[in-house]
Design a protein around this motif. Structure first.
Motif, PDB file in Angstrom:
ATOM      1  N   ASP A  66       6.919  -2.088   5.800  1.00 39.03           N
ATOM      2  CA  ASP A  66       6.660  -1.368   4.551  1.00 39.03           C
ATOM      3  C   ASP A  66       6.388   0.071   4.956  1.00 39.03           C
ATOM      4  O   ASP A  66       5.321   0.396   5.461  1.00 39.03           O
ATOM      5  CB  ASP A  66       5.461  -1.985   3.820  1.00 39.03           C
ATOM      6  CG  ASP A  66       5.118  -1.229   2.533  1.00 39.03           C
ATOM      7  OD1 ASP A  66       5.885  -0.320   2.146  1.00 39.03           O
ATOM      8  OD2 ASP A  66       4.076  -1.546   1.920  1.00 39.03           O
ATOM      9  N   GLY A  68       5.573   3.415   3.960  1.00 39.52           N
ATOM     10  CA  GLY A  68       5.016   4.064   2.774  1.00 39.52           C
ATOM     11  C   GLY A  68       4.871   5.568   2.929  1.00 39.52           C
ATOM     12  O   GLY A  68       4.993   6.110   4.023  1.00 39.52           O
ATOM     13  N   LYS A 102      -2.897  -1.228   6.899  1.00 36.98           N
ATOM     14  CA  LYS A 102      -1.713  -0.440   7.245  1.00 36.98           C
ATOM     15  C   LYS A 102      -2.229   0.788   7.986  1.00 36.98           C
ATOM     16  O   LYS A 102      -3.429   1.041   8.034  1.00 36.98           O
ATOM     17  CB  LYS A 102      -0.957  -0.030   5.981  1.00 36.98           C
ATOM     18  CG  LYS A 102      -0.401  -1.212   5.192  1.00 36.98           C
ATOM     19  CD  LYS A 102       0.750  -0.813   4.267  1.00 36.98           C
ATOM     20  CE  LYS A 102       0.270  -0.196   2.985  1.00 36.98           C
ATOM     21  NZ  LYS A 102       1.392   0.300   2.149  1.00 36.98           N
ATOM     22  N   GLU A 242      10.702  -2.029  -3.293  1.00 39.12           N
ATOM     23  CA  GLU A 242       9.257  -2.281  -3.216  1.00 39.12           C
ATOM     24  C   GLU A 242       8.689  -3.127  -4.362  1.00 39.12           C
ATOM     25  O   GLU A 242       8.053  -4.157  -4.097  1.00 39.12           O
ATOM     26  CB  GLU A 242       8.517  -0.952  -3.023  1.00 39.12           C
ATOM     27  CG  GLU A 242       8.733  -0.445  -1.592  1.00 39.12           C
ATOM     28  CD  GLU A 242       8.457   1.025  -1.383  1.00 39.12           C
ATOM     29  OE1 GLU A 242       7.918   1.678  -2.284  1.00 39.12           O
ATOM     30  OE2 GLU A 242       8.794   1.540  -0.295  1.00 39.12           O
ATOM     31  N   ASP A 320       4.424  -0.939  -9.055  1.00 38.70           N
ATOM     32  CA  ASP A 320       3.971  -0.622  -7.695  1.00 38.70           C
ATOM     33  C   ASP A 320       3.446   0.808  -7.706  1.00 38.70           C
ATOM     34  O   ASP A 320       4.223   1.763  -7.816  1.00 38.70           O
ATOM     35  CB  ASP A 320       5.140  -0.780  -6.702  1.00 38.70           C
ATOM     36  CG  ASP A 320       4.771  -0.261  -5.310  1.00 38.70           C
ATOM     37  OD1 ASP A 320       3.566  -0.072  -5.032  1.00 38.70           O
ATOM     38  OD2 ASP A 320       5.697  -0.041  -4.496  1.00 38.70           O
TER      39      ASP A 320
HETATM   40 MG   LIG Z   1       4.309   1.500  -0.807  1.00 44.34          MG
END
Ligand SMILES: [Mg+2]
Ligand SMILES: Nc1ncnc2c1ncn2[C@@H]1O[C@H](COP(=O)(O)OP(=O)(O)OP(=O)(O)O)[C@@H](O)[C@H]1O
Length: 686
Positions: A66, A68, A102, A242, A320
């Motif tokens: 993921d 980001g 994360k 996502e 999201d």
């Molecule tokens: Mg994200």
């Protein structure tokens, strides 16, 4: 009606038009860059789009990244137990008050441009560098947004580091992906030493659903450069959208794994809602199967129970709310297999939580002067990073019902630099400024009132609500009663409260899954294990090519008339492959045949056009633009420069395009030999 390719094509469209007449001699093209003298072919009936199951490459482990705007991470699961999701190892470093499942999307390169570190390590190392030395190092953060905001994205697009130096964005992304690849493979090697020698990894990379084709291709190219997969094994890499990934995860949840925001809103039947969740919890026949391993999550089976319990129907919105974008998807859960059908094309916009950071920066600009803030960021980058970390921690504690002010430490370097640059101290600047809800505390801190914090959140939060409300207005979404709020920003009490207040009043049930910030990552792993789970998508745009049709007086405008070899053609006709908002099933193909125009021709290149409207007639219509090129790489035909004994125009290449996947895909076959032809659509070289 006959259709042949537009002027700049280097091959002949055989076409699918139902009323096709015998093929005329080919019109030469006035707009051909390299004259191609299109050769005629007897038109063949193009088959109807047909549904085909997704092709799955063999793999024994799925690793999802993921990637980001503000934070990134990876997770994996083995094909032998696909729903046991293993989260990545805990990252080094971290900040007080910030869960670090994360790691920050921060990349540090040496002054020579070599990889140094990623994540907390990069951020902290950069922070500790001597200020003079730091100016030479290349530090990148929040760089994913550039891919969304650049309209003419190419492989050469440049990214600016904090020190102002530029380097190709592709290399920056590749450095980051290579880091994840090595980190993940190292962890897999340690967990399963025998695995990687003989088995294959399927990689999944997440991108916002609202990203256009060029941005998705850009991520794929970065993955090739990083060595995640090779171009020859392209199918070993999946691009996941996502909110779609989040939906794949959410559809498996049970009530006790969710927080219903209506149960939190004061004065809105709080007790009743809470009871429904508690009783559902008691009634749950199966206990949540938790693994011994604390980083492993087992997804529960029992698709549809959530909806049965909630009486919310089988359709829902997933929002999201990340650092960079708010990304919305509407899905219908299909029984009996729990597959998903997209009801409206992905929507949303750049309304992520970094909008709050930006508002804070603008507030500082109003107090201390924009020029000062720009200079400070350039001259004292490490101190700037310090200040953003201090703000991040306070941002996360902001809530709608908070009454006390929040203190934010100003780094000494800021206070010192301001005195040197501005000639007076920060306290004076605050006193003089028109911003009266930020004060100076005697402990050397900025003291922000609740109103100040509210003001920083307001534009971003209302942007998110506006996007959701606009979606709920769509006829396709009428009657949807359930909204999953996911992504890191969904943890914000400010956002939760505002969304519940605005949308709860419209009868929407707003729920937040536990582990909300990891929903996308976990869903991406599940998606990688079974990409066929999203069975139907909606095309975000209309796609097609330019063709020549027989000119019909009274139907076609006179300015489109082209006369060649005594035949009358209508030029620039937009021949649609798929319409915007059209439902397209996974594996459904649009087939077109082309043939090389010249003997020995090695490449056929066909321009692709797109537009937001469903009904464009010509490629010159307003809003229609060239968006990519379909290329077919031809092997020399057996028996000579072209098919032995066959006129050059007779070599038929059949291309099959798929619009129902997360990326637009094409395959092609040489009909005479039944051999596959290298085919690709390039969205990055416009
Ligand atoms: Mg994200
Ligand atoms: N409790 C909180 N309050 C306010 N903001 C929060 C909170 N928790 C996380 N955030 C914000 O959410 C963002 C991180 O969310 P997430 O990890 O989903 O984003 P991302 O994946 O990096 O971004 P994107 O998906 O848009 O590329 C950060 O900007 C962070 O400041």
């Amino acid at each position: 009606m006959l259709a042949v390719p537009e002027m700049d094509l280097q091959g002949l469209y055989i076409g699918s038009s139902p009323q096709r007449s015998p093929v005329p001699s080919p019109p030469a093209s006035p707009r051909t860059q390299e004259s191609c003298g299109i050769a005629p072919l007897t038109p063949s009936q193009s088959p109807k789009p047909e549904a085909r199951g997704p092709q799955q490459a063999p793999f024994s482990v799925v690793v999802a990244i993921d990637f980001g705007t503000t934070s990134s991470g990876y997770a994996f699961s083995f094909a032998s137990d696909p729903e046991a999701i293993h989260m990545m190892r805990k990252w080094e470093g971290g900040d007080p008050g910030v869960a670090h499942q994360k790691t920050p999307t921060c990349l540090l390169l040496t002054p020579e441009g070599a990889f140094h570190s990623f994540g907390y390590t990069a951020r902290d190392y950069y922070h500790d560098l001597d200020p003079e030395e730091a100016r030479d190092w290349l530090y990148f953060e929040k760089f994913k947004m550039k891919i969304h905001s650049t309209t003419d994205l190419t492989l050469k697009t440049q990214l600016e580091a904090v020190n102002g130096k530029k380097m190709p964005a592709l290399e920056v992304f590749a450095h980051a992906l290579r880091f994840f690849k090595e980190h993940a493979l190292q962890e897999l090697r340690e967990q399963c030493p025998s695995l990687l020698e003989k088995d294959t990894v399927r990689w999944v990379l997440t991108v916002p659903a609202i990203w256009k084709q060029p941005a998705k291709q850009f991520m794929r190219e970065a993955a090739y450069l990083a060595g995640l997969v090779s171009r020859e094994d392209a199918e070993q890499l999946l691009i996941a959208l996502e909110p779609e990934a989040a939906s794949v995860y959410c559809r498996k949840l049970r009530l006790h794994q969710l927080v219903d925001l209506s149960s939190r809103a004061p004065g809105r039947g709080c007790l009743g809602e809470r009871r429904s969740i508690d009783s559902s919890f008691r009634q749950a026949r199966e206990q949540l199967r938790r693994s011994r391993h604390s980083r492993t999550f087992l997804v529960e089976s029992g698709v549809g129970e959530l909806w049965a319990d909630m009486q919310a129907g089988d359709r829902y919105v997933v929002a999201d709310c990340g650092g960079g974008t708010v990304d919305l998807t509407v899905h219908q859960l299909e029984q009996p297999h729990g597959t998903l059908k997209e009801l409206y094309k992905a929507s949303g916009g750049p309304c992520g939580a970094v909008g709050v950071d930006l508002a804070f920066e603008q507030l500082l600009g109003r107090i201390f002067g924009e020029d000062f803030i720009t200079t400070f960021k350039r001259q004292r980058p490490a101190a700037w990073v310090d200040l953003t970390i201090a703000f991040e921690a306070r941002k996360r504690t902001a809530g709608p019902h908070r009454t006390g002010a929040l203190n934010i430490s100003l780094p000494f370097s800021f206070i010192d630099f301001y005195r040197k640059q501005g000639g007076h101290n920060v306290e004076t600047a605050l006193r003089k400024s028109s911003v009266n809800f930020v004060k100076w505390s005697s402990h050397g801190m900025l003291r922000m009132s609740c109103e100040a914090m509210n003001e920083l959140f307001q534009p971003t939060v209302s942007g998110i609500i506006q996007h959701i409300e606009a979606l709920l207005e769509r006829p396709e979404v009428q009657g949807v009663k359930l909204l999953f709020l996911v992504g890191g920003f969904a943890e914000s009490a400010m956002l939760q409260h505002a969304v519940q207040a605005a949308l709860g009043a419209r009868g929407l049930r707003v729920v937040v899954p536990h582990d909300v910030a990891l929903t996308i990552l976990k869903g991406a792993v599940l998606f990688g294990q079974a990409p066929g789970v999203v069975r139907v998508r909606r095309s975000p745009l209309t796609y097609g090519v330019g063709v020549l049709n027989r000119f019909v007086a009274g139907v076609h405008p006179p300015d489109k008339l082209l006369v060649r070899d005594g035949r009358r053609w209508c030029t620039d006709v937009f021949e649609r492959f798929v319409a915007a908002e059209q439902s397209v099933a996974l594996g459904e193909e649009v087939r077109r045949s082309y043939c090389p125009a010249r003997p020995g021709q090695r490449r056929v290149l066909i321009n692709l056009y797109c537009c937001a409207a469903e009904d464009a007639r010509f490629i010159t219509d307003p809003g229609v633009r060239k968006c990519g090129a379909l290329s077919l790489e031809l092997e020399p035909a057996e028996g000579g420069p072209d098919t032995a004994g066959m006129p050059p125009g007779r070599r038929e290449i059949r291309a099959a395009m798929q619009f129902g996947d997360t990326e637009i895909k094409v395959t092609a076959v040489d009909v005479s030999t039944n051999r596959s032809v290298r085919a690709a659509i390039d969205f990055l070289s416009n």
